[in-house]
Design an enzyme around this catalytic site. Sequence first.
Site, PDB file in Angstrom:
ATOM      1  N   SER A 195     -10.926   9.132  -0.661  1.00  0.00           N
ATOM      2  CA  SER A 195     -11.058   8.218   0.477  1.00  0.00           C
ATOM      3  C   SER A 195     -12.310   8.500   1.293  1.00  0.00           C
ATOM      4  O   SER A 195     -12.732   9.655   1.446  1.00  0.00           O
ATOM      5  CB  SER A 195      -9.828   8.315   1.391  1.00  0.00           C
ATOM      6  N   GLU A 233       0.820  -1.216   0.000  1.00  0.00           N
ATOM      7  CA  GLU A 233       0.000   0.000   0.000  1.00  0.00           C
ATOM      8  C   GLU A 233       0.854   1.267   0.000  1.00  0.00           C
ATOM      9  O   GLU A 233       0.380   2.345   0.368  1.00  0.00           O
ATOM     10  CB  GLU A 233      -0.937  -0.019   1.208  1.00  0.00           C
ATOM     11  N   SER A 266      -6.630  -2.348   1.826  1.00  0.00           N
ATOM     12  CA  SER A 266      -6.863  -1.745   0.512  1.00  0.00           C
ATOM     13  C   SER A 266      -7.223  -2.764  -0.563  1.00  0.00           C
ATOM     14  O   SER A 266      -6.974  -2.548  -1.747  1.00  0.00           O
ATOM     15  CB  SER A 266      -5.630  -0.933   0.063  1.00  0.00           C
TER      16      SER A 266
END
EC number: 6.3.2.4
Length: 365
Positions: free
Chosen positions: A326, A16, A191
């Site tokens: 996000s 990530e 993720s």
Amino acid sequence: MSKLKVGIIFGGKSAEHEVSLQSAKNIVEAIDPSKYEVVLIGIDKKGQWQLNDASTFLLNEENPALIRLNASERGVAISPGKDSGQFIATSGSTPMDQLDVVFPIVHGTLGEDGSLQGMLRLANVPYVGPNVLSSAICMDKDIAKKLLSSAGIQTAKGVSFTSNQKEQITFASIEAALGTPVFIKPANMGSSVGVNKAQNEEEFVQAVEEAFLYDHKIIIEEAIVGREIEVAVLGNEEPEASLPGEILPQSEFYSYASKYIDEDGAGLAAPADLTPEQTKAVQESAIAAFQALQCEGLSRVDFFLQPDDTLLVNEINTLPGFTAISMYPKLWEVSGVSYPDLIERLIQLAIERHQRTQGLKSSIN
């Protein structure tokens, strides 16, 4: 009044890494420069720490698919001291100005799993986000599910396997226990990295192989029919829940690309179209899960809302993304907390917790 020095640690040796770069970029752009002086500490993919300048720390910063950390020759180390950790510039071993608080926005392994939090705890530096224990628990989806279950909080049915149990994993046994399709996930990853949906044996075998590339333990879960609802939680001893949001994936599931690269990869209803009763239930459940796993500072709690209104916790993310698309900052924005105010509250929560911890006795004398 002098500005607080805020160290933003980002990047890291995780899959990530690029998500963390995007998060750091957005935090730097949102933080109030009249109150805070930002010190950027980037960690490259080899694990080397470096001091970066805010104007040059990223390459291809406008392209999430190509974003990169700009290499710096100014290395950084940390030396735990008597009162608080001292960051050192490795060239010449020069002490840096002491940081007042650290925002560790390193997603995934070695950043979100308690490793970085443990180092900062040893160094006696205030830091944003949950502590060592809750970070480690929430990163391991298998352990988190077991603890949530013991607290009476429902999750999807699933089984876990370690790499030395690999030969025990068969499609037939999983189909008998969980039905099909199933989701296969690395136990310690976020993720949606390494996550796949399998509907037949061929897909299943490939998904298991891929998941083991990212972790020594994997989880295989039943597929849930339900809406994907997410809630942002903020606070220490008295946490608050945001208005819920709903993920509306345009693909098979909410993938890495949908989360961080393709702005059209998933729709977001914020706030979610829920009844007042459903909204209250999901907020209360989010806080219950947050407290059951002893989180502090911030976390995002992800749910499946089934047609009969049953809520299943999917996972708790202790350092959710802070990218432009996000969910965590977006949910607080629709709940009345702007991005700059959110950053400020997180910093203050970190300092408050550190001061509370400092009040504990460390000696019997």
